[in-house]
Design a protein around this motif. Structure first.
Motif, PDB file in Angstrom:
ATOM      1  N   GLU A  82       0.825  -1.208   0.000  1.00 19.76           N
ATOM      2  CA  GLU A  82       0.000   0.000   0.000  1.00 19.76           C
ATOM      3  C   GLU A  82       0.864   1.266   0.000  1.00 19.76           C
TER       4      GLU A  82
ATOM      5  N   LEU B  41      -4.216  -0.036  -5.991  1.00 24.45           N
ATOM      6  CA  LEU B  41      -4.551   0.269  -4.597  1.00 24.45           C
ATOM      7  C   LEU B  41      -5.858  -0.389  -4.190  1.00 24.45           C
TER       8      LEU B  41
ATOM      9  N   TYR C 103      -6.611  -2.703  -0.920  1.00 22.13           N
ATOM     10  CA  TYR C 103      -7.651  -2.403   0.063  1.00 22.13           C
ATOM     11  C   TYR C 103      -8.599  -3.581   0.223  1.00 22.13           C
TER      12      TYR C 103
END
Length: 311
Positions: free
Chosen positions: A215, A243, A247
């Protein structure tokens, strides 16, 4: 991991010749530069038009000339970004043949075409051939340009992407770290090429379940690309897409959905609604929606993705 292809502006060599010939070279250079700028800005339809004109002008100068190889290479890069991999492969092979015959087998221009052809074949699942081509490009670059040259880093980065796709995470990580060190030293820490390597290294970490580390690197890549390329560039969408995957892996589903939708919006605007990268974002968003039990919305996105891929 999709690797960004680089557009390299090539200055024309103006030799003593007739005025009509000089005019033809000037026209070729104008089309080439215009198409290259459009491609760098993500305006691929305009780039394709201008680079086809560059190819036509170069063909008037002879079937085996460096300007034609340059034009073919640039047009092939645009085809790659448009998802036209088979068409791109034909042009890359044609450019490679010209460059090897005209320049010789151990020139940096040959390595450039080998790199691009390798990425193109990898996109089509031809990983063994892609690795062979990349290894050859690396050997040429290290011999001709030196082991610390930015172009060596680019080839190392490409090789890392291939290793990562084969599940060879440790090898990929080491190649990425070497490429990152070269790029940060030679280009500066805020260059888009640094962002590219950061993304590949992040992908290695994500593949090993090291999501927090991944991340941080994806976030850094995103900030570099936004600053250097603009918030609506396709590479920014790729960063956001990456990303979103992290997540989701971390269980941050709402954050993943928001980020994935942002990537989708950029891709639709920059690439058009029928591009394969739009299909990828639709599938990713649908996967997230299924995690949230929003099945009907997910099915709509999946159906649209299938329609794009069927064309």
């Amino acid at each position: 991991m999709k690797t960004r292809l680089l557009y390299l502006g090539i200055s024309g060599m103006f030799l003593l010749t007739s005025l009509p010939a000089l005019a033809g070279v000037a026209e070729w250079q104008r089309y080439l530069d215009s198409g290259t700028r459009a491609a760098e800005a993500g305006r691929f339809a305009e780039a394709e038009k201008q680079l086809k004109l560059a190819v036509s002008e170069a063909e008037k100068m002879g079937a085996k000339n460096p300007k034609l190889a340059t034009s073919l290479n640039q047009l092939a890069l645009v085809y790659e970004d448009e998802g036209k991999h088979a068409e791109a492969e034909k042009l890359f092979r044609r450019a490679l043949d010209i460059r090897e015959k005209v320049l010789g087998p151990d020139k940096k221009e040959v390595a450039e075409t080998l790199d691009n052809l390798a990425l193109c074949t990898a996109e089509q699942g031809k990983h063994s051939e892609a690795e062979t081509l990349t290894q050859r490009a690396l050997a040429i670059r290290e011999k001709v340009q030196g082991k610390e040259h930015p172009d060596v880093a680019a080839t190392l980065d490409n090789l890392a992407g291939l290793k990562d796709s084969e599940g060879k995470c440790a090898e990929a990580e080491e190649l990425c770290k070497r490429a990152l060190a070269i790029r940060e030293k030679t280009l500066g820490k805020d260059h888009p090429d640094v962002a590219e390597t950061l993304s590949h290294l992040a992908g290695c970490y994500a593949g090993q379940g090291r999501y927090d580390e991944a991340e941080k690197l994806y976030q850094r890549a995103l900030e570099i690309d936004k600053k250097a390329l603009g918030a609506e560039h396709p590479d920014v969408a790729t960063d956001l897409n990456n990303l979103a995957g992290v997540y989701l892996a971390k269980g941050e589903v709402d954050k993943a959905e928001q980020t994935c939708r942002s990537a989708l919006a950029i891709r639709e605007k920059a690439l058009g609604g029928e591009h394969e990268d739009v299909a990828e974002s639709l599938e990713n968003c649908a996967n997230i929606l299924r995690k949230k039990n929003q099945v009907a919305a997910a099915e709509q996105m999946e159906a649209r993705a299938r329609a794009i891929k069927s064309k």
